[in-house]
Scaffold this motif. Structure first.
Motif, mmCIF file in Angstrom:
data_model
loop_
_atom_site.group_PDB
_atom_site.id
_atom_site.type_symbol
_atom_site.label_atom_id
_atom_site.label_comp_id
_atom_site.label_asym_id
_atom_site.label_seq_id
_atom_site.Cartn_x
_atom_site.Cartn_y
_atom_site.Cartn_z
ATOM 1 N N GLU A 112 0.998 -1.047 0.027
ATOM 2 C CA GLU A 112 -0.005 0.004 0.033
ATOM 3 C C GLU A 112 0.904 1.212 -0.133
ATOM 4 N N ARG A 124 0.443 4.382 -8.465
ATOM 5 C CA ARG A 124 0.497 4.417 -7.194
ATOM 6 C C ARG A 124 -0.236 2.845 -6.800
ATOM 7 N N MET A 126 -2.643 0.864 -4.699
ATOM 8 C CA MET A 126 -3.711 0.590 -3.673
ATOM 9 C C MET A 126 -4.005 -0.686 -3.206
ATOM 10 N N THR A 128 -6.104 -3.306 -2.037
ATOM 11 C CA THR A 128 -7.454 -3.521 -2.087
ATOM 12 C C THR A 128 -7.813 -4.992 -1.624
ATOM 13 N N TYR A 139 -2.937 2.580 -9.757
ATOM 14 C CA TYR A 139 -3.402 3.915 -10.333
ATOM 15 C C TYR A 139 -2.783 4.974 -10.918
ATOM 16 N N GLU A 141 -2.507 8.173 -11.482
ATOM 17 C CA GLU A 141 -3.387 9.409 -10.895
ATOM 18 C C GLU A 141 -3.437 10.558 -12.104
ATOM 19 N N SER A 173 -12.869 -2.310 0.432
ATOM 20 C CA SER A 173 -11.919 -1.726 -1.046
ATOM 21 C C SER A 173 -12.765 -1.448 -1.908
ATOM 22 N N ARG A 176 -13.808 2.157 -0.997
ATOM 23 C CA ARG A 176 -12.462 3.010 -1.091
ATOM 24 C C ARG A 176 -12.352 3.449 -2.587
ATOM 25 N N LEU A 177 -12.536 2.728 -3.410
ATOM 26 C CA LEU A 177 -12.197 2.858 -5.058
ATOM 27 C C LEU A 177 -13.330 3.957 -5.293
#
Length: 206
Positions: A112, A124, A126, A128, A139, A141, A173, A176-177
């Motif tokens: 993470e 990035r 993530m 999950t 990700y 961004e 998860s 969060r997404l």
């Protein structure tokens, strides 16, 4: 700018993604599921320069071609640190259940919050968990692109009845997404692509 192509591969129709920097031709692959010869043909068609393989999780239907492709191009395979266990166990990665037992290990592990610099992109990691304990999304961004593996699908979500799965974690998860910007394009492990705006409206876990 980013170019994303995909092939649908293997008996479970998993998406293998080719993520290319149009300025340099460099690329990374996400989940090389099967059929290395088709993957190599796609790389050639894109005049690609592979730099890495990113695995969203350790199930066999997302990694059967990973070892062949990394040897062909001399590139590393990345996976969450918890997924090395699945990659090395034919029962837990489901290959022994669905097909022929298959195991491998990744070259690099992630966790993470890690930021990867590959093919000119900042990626990035993530974490999950839910579909598996070490499932991750990647990700980009700046490009507003998410590779969601088997965590988030178009109007759906991943199964949580496999070794190391957790329904509670999966729900958390996905939620969060769905906090990501609505314009983020989502490329899942199976089926068609979507975006966060659509999933906030139509995903059953929204």
């Amino acid at each position: 700018m980013v170019t994303v192509k995909n092939l649908v591969l293997g008996m479970l129709s998993a998406n293998c993604y080719f993520v290319q920097n149009p300025d340099t031709g460099e690329m990374f692959l996400v989940d090389p599921a099967a059929s290395p010869e088709r993957i190599e043909a796609q790389i050639a068609a894109m005049d690609g320069k592979p730099a890495a393989i990113l695995l969203t999780h350790g199930h066999y239907d997302h990694m059967l071609a990973a070892d062949t492709i990394r040897k062909k191009y001399g590139i590393p395979v990345y996976v969450h640190e918890k997924e090395q266990e699945l990659l090395g166990d034919g029962e837990k990665n489901l290959s022994a259940v669905w097909s022929v037992r298959y195991t491998m290990q990744a070259d690099c592990t992630v966790k993470e919050g890690d930021l990867l610099e590959i093919a000119g992109y900042r990626i990035r990691v993530m974490a999950t968990p839910g579909h598996t304990a070490g499932s991750v999304c990647y990700y980009l961004e700046d490009e507003q692109v998410l590779f969601s593996g088997d965590t988030l699908f178009c109007e759906s979500y991943g199964r949580y009845d496999f070794p190391t799965s957790s329904g509670r974690d999966l729900i958390a998860s996905v939620k969060r997404l769905l906090l990501l910007p609505e314009g983020v394009k989502v490329y899942p492990g199976h089926n068609e692509s979507t975006d966060i705006e659509h999933e906030k409206r139509y995903n059953p876990l929204a």
